[in-house]
Design a protein around this motif. Sequence first.
Motif, PDB file in Angstrom:
ATOM      1  N   LEU A  55      -2.215   2.591  -5.529  1.00  0.00           N
ATOM      2  CA  LEU A  55      -2.236   1.207  -5.057  1.00  0.00           C
ATOM      3  C   LEU A  55      -3.354   1.013  -4.028  1.00  0.00           C
ATOM      4  O   LEU A  55      -4.101   0.029  -4.090  1.00  0.00           O
ATOM      5  CB  LEU A  55      -0.882   0.823  -4.457  1.00  0.00           C
ATOM      6  CG  LEU A  55      -0.791  -0.556  -3.820  1.00  0.00           C
ATOM      7  CD1 LEU A  55      -1.102  -1.653  -4.827  1.00  0.00           C
ATOM      8  CD2 LEU A  55       0.599  -0.757  -3.211  1.00  0.00           C
ATOM      9  N   ALA A  56      -3.475   1.937  -3.099  1.00  0.00           N
ATOM     10  CA  ALA A  56      -4.529   1.832  -2.080  1.00  0.00           C
ATOM     11  C   ALA A  56      -5.909   1.833  -2.723  1.00  0.00           C
ATOM     12  O   ALA A  56      -6.789   1.057  -2.332  1.00  0.00           O
ATOM     13  CB  ALA A  56      -4.408   2.983  -1.076  1.00  0.00           C
ATOM     14  N   GLU A  57      -6.097   2.672  -3.730  1.00  0.00           N
ATOM     15  CA  GLU A  57      -7.391   2.719  -4.408  1.00  0.00           C
ATOM     16  C   GLU A  57      -7.666   1.400  -5.138  1.00  0.00           C
ATOM     17  O   GLU A  57      -8.776   0.863  -5.080  1.00  0.00           O
ATOM     18  CB  GLU A  57      -7.449   3.887  -5.387  1.00  0.00           C
ATOM     19  CG  GLU A  57      -8.823   4.068  -5.986  1.00  0.00           C
ATOM     20  CD  GLU A  57      -9.007   5.374  -6.715  1.00  0.00           C
ATOM     21  OE1 GLU A  57     -10.140   5.629  -7.146  1.00  0.00           O
ATOM     22  OE2 GLU A  57      -8.028   6.136  -6.867  1.00  0.00           O
ATOM     23  N   LEU A  58      -6.661   0.853  -5.786  1.00  0.00           N
ATOM     24  CA  LEU A  58      -6.822  -0.442  -6.448  1.00  0.00           C
ATOM     25  C   LEU A  58      -7.168  -1.538  -5.437  1.00  0.00           C
ATOM     26  O   LEU A  58      -8.042  -2.377  -5.688  1.00  0.00           O
ATOM     27  CB  LEU A  58      -5.546  -0.825  -7.190  1.00  0.00           C
ATOM     28  CG  LEU A  58      -5.249  -0.087  -8.481  1.00  0.00           C
ATOM     29  CD1 LEU A  58      -3.868  -0.466  -8.999  1.00  0.00           C
ATOM     30  CD2 LEU A  58      -6.304  -0.400  -9.524  1.00  0.00           C
ATOM     31  N   GLN A  59      -6.490  -1.509  -4.309  1.00  0.00           N
ATOM     32  CA  GLN A  59      -6.752  -2.515  -3.283  1.00  0.00           C
ATOM     33  C   GLN A  59      -8.183  -2.405  -2.769  1.00  0.00           C
ATOM     34  O   GLN A  59      -8.853  -3.417  -2.559  1.00  0.00           O
ATOM     35  CB  GLN A  59      -5.738  -2.379  -2.141  1.00  0.00           C
ATOM     36  CG  GLN A  59      -4.353  -2.824  -2.557  1.00  0.00           C
ATOM     37  CD  GLN A  59      -3.304  -2.513  -1.514  1.00  0.00           C
ATOM     38  OE1 GLN A  59      -3.331  -1.467  -0.876  1.00  0.00           O
ATOM     39  NE2 GLN A  59      -2.349  -3.427  -1.364  1.00  0.00           N
ATOM     40  N   MET A  60      -8.655  -1.194  -2.581  1.00  0.00           N
ATOM     41  CA  MET A  60     -10.032  -1.007  -2.126  1.00  0.00           C
ATOM     42  C   MET A  60     -11.018  -1.567  -3.143  1.00  0.00           C
ATOM     43  O   MET A  60     -11.965  -2.264  -2.792  1.00  0.00           O
ATOM     44  CB  MET A  60     -10.323   0.474  -1.876  1.00  0.00           C
ATOM     45  CG  MET A  60      -9.746   0.997  -0.589  1.00  0.00           C
ATOM     46  SD  MET A  60     -10.129   2.730  -0.329  1.00  0.00           S
ATOM     47  CE  MET A  60     -11.905   2.685  -0.198  1.00  0.00           C
ATOM     48  N   ARG A  61     -10.770  -1.276  -4.407  1.00  0.00           N
ATOM     49  CA  ARG A  61     -11.695  -1.708  -5.465  1.00  0.00           C
ATOM     50  C   ARG A  61     -11.704  -3.215  -5.654  1.00  0.00           C
ATOM     51  O   ARG A  61     -12.669  -3.760  -6.160  1.00  0.00           O
ATOM     52  CB  ARG A  61     -11.359  -1.013  -6.776  1.00  0.00           C
ATOM     53  CG  ARG A  61     -11.679   0.463  -6.751  1.00  0.00           C
ATOM     54  CD  ARG A  61     -11.264   1.148  -8.039  1.00  0.00           C
ATOM     55  NE  ARG A  61     -11.447   2.567  -7.947  1.00  0.00           N
ATOM     56  CZ  ARG A  61     -12.489   3.223  -8.433  1.00  0.00           C
ATOM     57  NH1 ARG A  61     -13.454   2.563  -9.034  1.00  0.00           N
ATOM     58  NH2 ARG A  61     -12.559   4.526  -8.316  1.00  0.00           N
ATOM     59  N   THR A  62     -10.619  -3.861  -5.256  1.00  0.00           N
ATOM     60  CA  THR A  62     -10.547  -5.315  -5.402  1.00  0.00           C
ATOM     61  C   THR A  62     -10.833  -6.035  -4.081  1.00  0.00           C
ATOM     62  O   THR A  62     -10.646  -7.245  -3.984  1.00  0.00           O
ATOM     63  CB  THR A  62      -9.176  -5.751  -5.954  1.00  0.00           C
ATOM     64  OG1 THR A  62      -8.143  -5.324  -5.071  1.00  0.00           O
ATOM     65  CG2 THR A  62      -8.943  -5.182  -7.345  1.00  0.00           C
ATOM     66  N   GLY A  63     -11.266  -5.287  -3.067  1.00  0.00           N
ATOM     67  CA  GLY A  63     -11.688  -5.894  -1.815  1.00  0.00           C
ATOM     68  C   GLY A  63     -10.589  -6.128  -0.792  1.00  0.00           C
ATOM     69  O   GLY A  63     -10.821  -6.773   0.223  1.00  0.00           O
ATOM     70  N   ASP A  64      -9.404  -5.609  -1.043  1.00  0.00           N
ATOM     71  CA  ASP A  64      -8.292  -5.775  -0.092  1.00  0.00           C
ATOM     72  C   ASP A  64      -8.241  -4.575   0.850  1.00  0.00           C
ATOM     73  O   ASP A  64      -7.357  -3.741   0.776  1.00  0.00           O
ATOM     74  CB  ASP A  64      -6.972  -5.935  -0.845  1.00  0.00           C
ATOM     75  CG  ASP A  64      -5.792  -6.202   0.075  1.00  0.00           C
ATOM     76  OD1 ASP A  64      -5.994  -6.352   1.297  1.00  0.00           O
ATOM     77  OD2 ASP A  64      -4.652  -6.245  -0.437  1.00  0.00           O
ATOM     78  N   ARG A  65      -9.221  -4.508   1.742  1.00  0.00           N
ATOM     79  CA  ARG A  65      -9.305  -3.368   2.670  1.00  0.00           C
ATOM     80  C   ARG A  65      -8.087  -3.287   3.586  1.00  0.00           C
ATOM     81  O   ARG A  65      -7.579  -2.203   3.847  1.00  0.00           O
ATOM     82  CB  ARG A  65     -10.575  -3.455   3.511  1.00  0.00           C
ATOM     83  CG  ARG A  65     -11.838  -3.225   2.700  1.00  0.00           C
ATOM     84  CD  ARG A  65     -13.093  -3.369   3.550  1.00  0.00           C
ATOM     85  NE  ARG A  65     -13.144  -2.486   4.697  1.00  0.00           N
ATOM     86  CZ  ARG A  65     -13.600  -1.228   4.669  1.00  0.00           C
ATOM     87  NH1 ARG A  65     -14.037  -0.712   3.546  1.00  0.00           N
ATOM     88  NH2 ARG A  65     -13.620  -0.504   5.770  1.00  0.00           N
ATOM     89  N   ASP A  66      -7.618  -4.443   4.070  1.00  0.00           N
ATOM     90  CA  ASP A  66      -6.459  -4.437   4.964  1.00  0.00           C
ATOM     91  C   ASP A  66      -5.227  -3.890   4.257  1.00  0.00           C
ATOM     92  O   ASP A  66      -4.452  -3.128   4.838  1.00  0.00           O
ATOM     93  CB  ASP A  66      -6.178  -5.843   5.493  1.00  0.00           C
ATOM     94  CG  ASP A  66      -7.261  -6.342   6.431  1.00  0.00           C
ATOM     95  OD1 ASP A  66      -8.010  -5.510   6.989  1.00  0.00           O
ATOM     96  OD2 ASP A  66      -7.360  -7.567   6.604  1.00  0.00           O
ATOM     97  N   GLY A  67      -5.037  -4.278   3.003  1.00  0.00           N
ATOM     98  CA  GLY A  67      -3.910  -3.763   2.223  1.00  0.00           C
ATOM     99  C   GLY A  67      -4.016  -2.265   2.028  1.00  0.00           C
ATOM    100  O   GLY A  67      -3.036  -1.532   2.162  1.00  0.00           O
ATOM    101  N   ALA A  68      -5.226  -1.791   1.717  1.00  0.00           N
ATOM    102  CA  ALA A  68      -5.440  -0.356   1.520  1.00  0.00           C
ATOM    103  C   ALA A  68      -5.161   0.415   2.802  1.00  0.00           C
ATOM    104  O   ALA A  68      -4.520   1.473   2.773  1.00  0.00           O
ATOM    105  CB  ALA A  68      -6.863  -0.099   1.032  1.00  0.00           C
ATOM    106  N   VAL A  69      -5.617  -0.114   3.926  1.00  0.00           N
ATOM    107  CA  VAL A  69      -5.378   0.537   5.220  1.00  0.00           C
ATOM    108  C   VAL A  69      -3.873   0.652   5.470  1.00  0.00           C
ATOM    109  O   VAL A  69      -3.379   1.705   5.891  1.00  0.00           O
ATOM    110  CB  VAL A  69      -6.086  -0.221   6.368  1.00  0.00           C
ATOM    111  CG1 VAL A  69      -5.584   0.233   7.726  1.00  0.00           C
ATOM    112  CG2 VAL A  69      -7.584  -0.052   6.258  1.00  0.00           C
ATOM    113  N   ALA A  70      -3.145  -0.422   5.208  1.00  0.00           N
ATOM    114  CA  ALA A  70      -1.696  -0.421   5.446  1.00  0.00           C
ATOM    115  C   ALA A  70      -0.982   0.586   4.550  1.00  0.00           C
ATOM    116  O   ALA A  70      -0.097   1.322   5.000  1.00  0.00           O
ATOM    117  CB  ALA A  70      -1.127  -1.821   5.224  1.00  0.00           C
ATOM    118  N   VAL A  71      -1.364   0.632   3.287  1.00  0.00           N
ATOM    119  CA  VAL A  71      -0.714   1.555   2.349  1.00  0.00           C
ATOM    120  C   VAL A  71      -1.039   3.002   2.724  1.00  0.00           C
ATOM    121  O   VAL A  71      -0.152   3.867   2.717  1.00  0.00           O
ATOM    122  CB  VAL A  71      -1.130   1.248   0.898  1.00  0.00           C
ATOM    123  CG1 VAL A  71      -0.671   2.334  -0.051  1.00  0.00           C
ATOM    124  CG2 VAL A  71      -0.561  -0.101   0.466  1.00  0.00           C
TER     125      VAL A  71
END
Length: 73
Positions: free
Chosen positions: A24-40
Motif C-alpha cells: 500500500l505504501a509503495e502504491l501511495q508513493m507511485r500515485t503521489g500520496d507521500r503523506d499516506g505512504a509516510v503514515a503507512v
Amino acid sequence: MLENGLARHADAPAVQRVPALVYLAELQMRTGDRDGAVAVLAEVEAMELAPGDREALATVLATAAELTADLRP
C-alpha cells in the motif's frame, strides 16, 4: 480496495498485514500520496514483531526501509 481489506482484517497477524501495508505504501508513493505512504510506513515501523516474524518478513521490511529512505527530504 487494499485499504478496505486492511481495515476489515485489522486483527490479522502482523506477518500477514506487513506485506499488504508495504505494498500500500509503495502504491501511495507511485500515485503521489507521500503523506499516506509516510503514515503507512510509520505503522509498519511501530508494529511489534517477534524475531521469527522479522526473519520471515526480512525482504518486505527491507523494502519498507528503502521506501522510508526515499521519502526523506
